[in-house]
Design a protein around this motif. Structure first.
Motif, PDB file in Angstrom:
ATOM      1  N   SER A   1     -17.438  15.320  -5.380  1.00 33.11           N
ATOM      2  CA  SER A   1     -16.975  14.830  -4.083  1.00 33.11           C
ATOM      3  C   SER A   1     -15.630  15.463  -3.743  1.00 33.11           C
ATOM      4  CB  SER A   1     -16.821  13.304  -4.106  1.00 33.11           C
ATOM      5  OG  SER A   1     -18.059  12.684  -4.397  1.00 33.11           O
ATOM      6  N   ASP A   2     -15.420  15.683  -2.452  1.00 34.09           N
ATOM      7  CA  ASP A   2     -14.139  16.225  -2.005  1.00 34.09           C
ATOM      8  C   ASP A   2     -13.017  15.237  -2.303  1.00 34.09           C
ATOM      9  OD1 ASP A   2     -15.457  18.407  -1.049  1.00 34.09           O
ATOM     10  OD2 ASP A   2     -15.528  17.705   1.022  1.00 34.09           O
ATOM     11  N   VAL A   3     -11.864  15.764  -2.671  1.00 34.26           N
ATOM     12  CA  VAL A   3     -10.670  14.949  -2.890  1.00 34.26           C
ATOM     13  C   VAL A   3      -9.699  15.257  -1.763  1.00 34.26           C
ATOM     14  CG1 VAL A   3      -8.745  14.430  -4.440  1.00 34.26           C
ATOM     15  CG2 VAL A   3     -11.000  14.969  -5.386  1.00 34.26           C
ATOM     16  N   GLY A   4      -9.615  14.352  -0.799  1.00 36.65           N
ATOM     17  CA  GLY A   4      -8.784  14.600   0.371  1.00 36.65           C
ATOM     18  C   GLY A   4      -9.420  15.634   1.281  1.00 36.65           C
ATOM     19  N   ASN A   5      -8.667  16.081   2.262  1.00 37.08           N
ATOM     20  CA  ASN A   5      -9.149  17.088   3.188  1.00 37.08           C
ATOM     21  C   ASN A   5      -9.284  18.428   2.479  1.00 37.08           C
ATOM     22  OD1 ASN A   5      -9.140  15.278   5.320  1.00 37.08           O
ATOM     23  ND2 ASN A   5      -7.004  15.718   5.820  1.00 37.08           N
ATOM     24  N   GLN A   6     -10.363  19.123   2.755  1.00 42.60           N
ATOM     25  CA  GLN A   6     -10.553  20.453   2.192  1.00 42.60           C
ATOM     26  C   GLN A   6      -9.887  21.485   3.098  1.00 42.60           C
ATOM     27  OE1 GLN A   6     -12.124  20.633  -1.066  1.00 42.60           O
ATOM     28  NE2 GLN A   6     -11.391  18.578  -0.567  1.00 42.60           N
ATOM     29  N   GLY A   7      -9.656  22.681   2.547  1.00 44.43           N
ATOM     30  CA  GLY A   7      -8.859  23.659   3.277  1.00 44.43           C
ATOM     31  C   GLY A   7      -7.438  23.154   3.406  1.00 44.43           C
ATOM     32  N   ILE A   8      -6.904  22.622   2.268  1.00 41.75           N
ATOM     33  CA  ILE A   8      -5.586  22.000   2.254  1.00 41.75           C
ATOM     34  C   ILE A   8      -4.540  22.973   2.772  1.00 41.75           C
ATOM     35  CG2 ILE A   8      -3.852  20.927   0.772  1.00 41.75           C
ATOM     36  CD1 ILE A   8      -6.179  20.419  -1.229  1.00 41.75           C
ATOM     37  N   THR A   9      -3.660  22.489   3.642  1.00 35.61           N
ATOM     38  CA  THR A   9      -2.532  23.307   4.084  1.00 35.61           C
ATOM     39  C   THR A   9      -1.529  23.353   2.960  1.00 35.61           C
ATOM     40  OG1 THR A   9      -2.852  22.636   6.385  1.00 35.61           O
ATOM     41  CG2 THR A   9      -0.711  23.565   5.801  1.00 35.61           C
ATOM     42  N   PRO A  10      -1.372  24.495   2.302  1.00 35.21           N
ATOM     43  CA  PRO A  10      -0.621  24.505   1.054  1.00 35.21           C
ATOM     44  C   PRO A  10       0.868  24.778   1.183  1.00 35.21           C
ATOM     45  CG  PRO A  10      -1.659  26.614   1.357  1.00 35.21           C
ATOM     46  CD  PRO A  10      -2.009  25.782   2.568  1.00 35.21           C
TER      47      PRO A  10
END
Length: 226
Positions: A26-35
């Motif tokens: 499962s995804d943890v938080g939003n994917q394509g995280i603004t790093p």
């Protein structure tokens, strides 16, 4: 009886199949995280390393602009902490016994360590650790803690492909045992037993074989055929 046994076996097989299918990532938080902590940091997240402390995931990585950055996952969001360093490479993360995060990273061919005090990243000992000890280079550094006395240790590879270990004595970083404990090697790692015995592994540059050594309190010795 045979019919009953076959029925039970079929039921068990179906249960295993359904259980396996139910286990999904499962995804943890939003994917394509603004790093990036800011527009000046540049885009991208390079060489990410994850560690978990008290159930909270932490990520350390470098941006395309070279910053060393840490994020942690709280309340369904990835939170960016203040930048560890404006320029660095090959970052690694570990926690002390009190849950304080420490980051080691490579900077100008030397190792550097900082810890997070809840607001800022604070220098631990001198910068350019290898230069203060007269060792040529401290590349690809990794950090780990002795669980018994809560002492941070670093392992790194020098410019001559020798593996070296340092520990922080509360004031300065000092060499542990002999220098170049594994020669002709790269990609080192370090870990401790529950009783505080350190082990170091590295890859031989010549043929890719692995070597493992442990410290007896005085010298590093090969484990097994290494």
């Amino acid at each position: 009886m045979k019919i009953l046994t076959k029925s039970l076996m079929l039921a068990m097989a179906l249960a295993i199949v359904f259980h396996t299918q139910a286990q999904q990532w499962s995804d943890v938080g939003n994917q394509g995280i603004t790093p990036d902590p800011g527009s000046a940091a540049g885009g991208g997240a390079n060489l990410p390393f994850m560690e978990i402390n008290s159930g909270i995931p932490y990520l350390v990585y470098t941006t395309s602009a070279g910053q060393v950055v840490v994020m942690r996952y709280i309340a369904n969001n990835w939170i960016i902490l203040p930048a560890v360093a404006s320029v660095g490479a090959s970052p690694h993360l570990a926690f002390d016994n009190a849950g304080v995060p420490y980051v080691v990273y490579q900077s100008s061919g030397a190792a550097n360590v900082k810890k997070y005090d809840g607001t800022n990243w604070v220098q631990v000992g001198a910068t350019a650790i290898n230069n203060t000890l007269g060792i040529g280079g401290a590349l690809l550094p990794k950090i780990a803690f002795d669980p018994v006395n809560n002492t941070p240790y670093i392992v790194s590879v020098d410019a001559g492909n020798g593996i070296n270990v340092f520990k922080f004595n509360g004031t300065a970083w000092v060499v542990v045992g002999q220098q170049d404990l594994i020669t002709g090697s790269n990609y080192p790692s370090i870990a401790f037993t529950s009783t505080g015995t350190p082990y170091v592994a590295a890859r031989l540059a010549s043929n890719g074989d692995l070597r493992v050594s442990t410290f007896n309190g005085t010298t590093w010795n090969a484990v097994g055929g290494g």
